[in-house]
Design a protein around this motif. Structure first.
Motif, mmCIF file in Angstrom:
data_model
loop_
_atom_site.group_PDB
_atom_site.id
_atom_site.type_symbol
_atom_site.label_atom_id
_atom_site.label_comp_id
_atom_site.label_asym_id
_atom_site.label_seq_id
_atom_site.Cartn_x
_atom_site.Cartn_y
_atom_site.Cartn_z
ATOM 1 N N LEU A 1 8.451 -0.147 3.262
ATOM 2 C CA LEU A 1 9.126 1.131 3.513
ATOM 3 C C LEU A 1 8.172 2.293 3.254
ATOM 4 O O LEU A 1 8.113 3.243 4.039
ATOM 5 N N GLN A 2 7.420 2.235 2.167
ATOM 6 C CA GLN A 2 6.483 3.305 1.842
ATOM 7 C C GLN A 2 5.403 3.431 2.908
ATOM 8 O O GLN A 2 5.040 4.541 3.305
ATOM 9 N N LYS A 3 4.908 2.299 3.387
ATOM 10 C CA LYS A 3 3.881 2.326 4.445
ATOM 11 C C LYS A 3 4.472 2.936 5.716
ATOM 12 O O LYS A 3 3.844 3.770 6.371
ATOM 13 N N ASP A 4 5.676 2.503 6.060
ATOM 14 C CA ASP A 4 6.360 3.036 7.244
ATOM 15 C C ASP A 4 6.580 4.541 7.137
ATOM 16 O O ASP A 4 6.401 5.270 8.095
ATOM 17 N N SER A 5 6.974 4.994 5.950
ATOM 18 C CA SER A 5 7.267 6.420 5.806
ATOM 19 C C SER A 5 5.994 7.259 5.840
ATOM 20 O O SER A 5 6.027 8.405 6.273
ATOM 21 N N ARG A 6 4.863 6.692 5.430
ATOM 22 C CA ARG A 6 3.602 7.432 5.540
ATOM 23 C C ARG A 6 3.253 7.675 7.005
ATOM 24 O O ARG A 6 2.625 8.665 7.341
ATOM 25 N N LEU A 7 3.635 6.756 7.861
ATOM 26 C CA LEU A 7 3.317 6.881 9.286
ATOM 27 C C LEU A 7 4.301 7.775 10.035
ATOM 28 O O LEU A 7 4.062 8.135 11.179
ATOM 29 N N LYS B 1 10.214 -13.781 -10.983
ATOM 30 C CA LYS B 1 8.966 -13.212 -10.459
ATOM 31 C C LYS B 1 9.007 -13.200 -8.925
ATOM 32 O O LYS B 1 8.633 -12.203 -8.295
ATOM 33 N N ASN B 2 9.469 -14.281 -8.326
ATOM 34 C CA ASN B 2 9.581 -14.336 -6.860
ATOM 35 C C ASN B 2 10.535 -13.260 -6.351
ATOM 36 O O ASN B 2 10.273 -12.624 -5.327
ATOM 37 N N LEU B 3 11.627 -13.072 -7.064
ATOM 38 C CA LEU B 3 12.614 -12.064 -6.680
ATOM 39 C C LEU B 3 11.996 -10.669 -6.717
ATOM 40 O O LEU B 3 12.095 -9.903 -5.758
ATOM 41 N N ARG B 4 11.336 -10.343 -7.819
ATOM 42 C CA ARG B 4 10.686 -9.029 -7.948
ATOM 43 C C ARG B 4 9.608 -8.832 -6.878
ATOM 44 O O ARG B 4 9.497 -7.756 -6.292
ATOM 45 N N ASP B 5 8.803 -9.870 -6.640
ATOM 46 C CA ASP B 5 7.735 -9.780 -5.632
ATOM 47 C C ASP B 5 8.310 -9.507 -4.250
ATOM 48 O O ASP B 5 7.802 -8.678 -3.500
ATOM 49 N N SER B 6 9.383 -10.207 -3.918
ATOM 50 C CA SER B 6 10.021 -10.037 -2.617
ATOM 51 C C SER B 6 10.565 -8.617 -2.454
ATOM 52 O O SER B 6 10.379 -7.978 -1.415
ATOM 53 N N MET B 7 11.210 -8.114 -3.486
ATOM 54 C CA MET B 7 11.761 -6.760 -3.429
ATOM 55 C C MET B 7 10.645 -5.715 -3.396
ATOM 56 O O MET B 7 10.746 -4.709 -2.702
ATOM 57 N N GLN B 8 9.565 -5.963 -4.131
ATOM 58 C CA GLN B 8 8.432 -5.037 -4.149
ATOM 59 C C GLN B 8 7.784 -4.955 -2.767
ATOM 60 O O GLN B 8 7.406 -3.876 -2.313
ATOM 61 N N LYS B 9 7.670 -6.096 -2.084
ATOM 62 C CA LYS B 9 7.100 -6.099 -0.731
ATOM 63 C C LYS B 9 7.952 -5.264 0.215
ATOM 64 O O LYS B 9 7.432 -4.544 1.066
#
Length: 186
Positions: free
Chosen positions: A21-27, A8-16
Motif C-alpha cells: 500500500l505504501q509503495k502504491d501510494s508513493r506512485l 511471525k508469519n501473520l505479522r510478515d504477511s500483514m507487513q507486506k
C-alpha cells in the motif's frame, strides 16, 4: 515453538500488505512532482530494459516539475520515448541535454477521484490482512487439534491475532489519511 512461527508469519504477511500500500501510494500523483512518479519507468538502454533512475539523475527544481539529466546523452531519445509510452499523462520537453516534465495542476474533480482510489487501495489492503488473520486462526486451530496447544492458549492467541489485525488496520488508515490529505492540498 509453533505458535511463535505462526505469529511471525501473520505479522510478515500483514507487513507486506502495508508495504505494498505504501509503495502504491508513493506512485499516486499529488499536486507535487516527485521522483517516485518516474523512477520505475523502463528505458531501453544498451539493449536491456533499465529503470529510469539507473539511466538519469532525477531532480525536482519546482513543485510541479521534474528534470531528468541522463548519465549518457546518447540515452536522451530512449528516455523520452519511454516517458511518452508511460501513462504519466505528461509530454516530455527535450532540450538536447535534459528532459523536463511539467505536471499540470490537478483539478478538484481529479483530486477527489485520486483520493477515492487511495481509499479503495486501503480497503483492498485491509481485505488482505483480514485474510491473513483468518489463515493465522486456522493454523492455530490446527495446532489445537493436534494437541500442540491447549484450548486456553488457542483463545489467548486468537485475541493476540485480533490485536495484531487492529494494529495493522490502524496503520493502513493512517497511510490512507496521510495520502488523501496530500492529494487534497492545493
Amino acid at each position: 515453538m509453533p505458535v511463535d512461527a505462526a505469529m511471525k508469519n501473520l505479522r510478515d504477511s500483514m507487513q507486506k500488505s502495508l508495504e505494498h500500500l505504501q509503495k502504491d501510494s508513493r506512485l499516486t500523483r499529488t499536486g507535487r512532482a516527485t521522483p517516485a512518479l518516474v523512477e520505475g519507468v523502463k528505458v531501453n538502454a544498451y539493449g536491456a530494459e533499465m529503470p529510469l533512475k539507473q539511466c538519469a539523475n532525477i531532480s525536482v527544481p519546482e513543485a510541479r516539475q521534474l528534470v531528468l539529466k541522463p548519465f549518457d546523452l546518447g540515452l536522451l531519445k530512449e528516455i523520452e520515448k519511454a516517458l511518452l509510452a508511460s501513462d504519466l499523462g505528461v509530454t516530455p520537453q527535450n532540450d538536447g541535454k535534459l528532459i523536463r516534465l511539467t505536471f499540470p495542476p490537478l483539478t478538484e474533480e481529479r483530486r477527489k477521484k485520486l483520493a477515492q482510489d487511495v481509499k479503495a487501495k486501503g480497503e483492498d489492503a485491509k481485505v488482505v490482512i483480514r485474510n491473513a488473520r483468518r489463515d493465522g486462526i486456522k493454523s492455530l486451530e490446527a495446532m489445537e487439534k493436534k494437541k500442540e496447544i491447549s484450548e486456553d492458549d488457542l483463545k489467548k492467541q486468537k485475541d493476540v491475532v485480533q490485536d495484531i489485525l487492529k494494529e495493522f488496520e490502524k496503520k493502513i488508515d493512517e497511510e490512507v489519511d496521510k495520502k488523501s490529505k496530500e492529494i487534497m492540498e492545493i
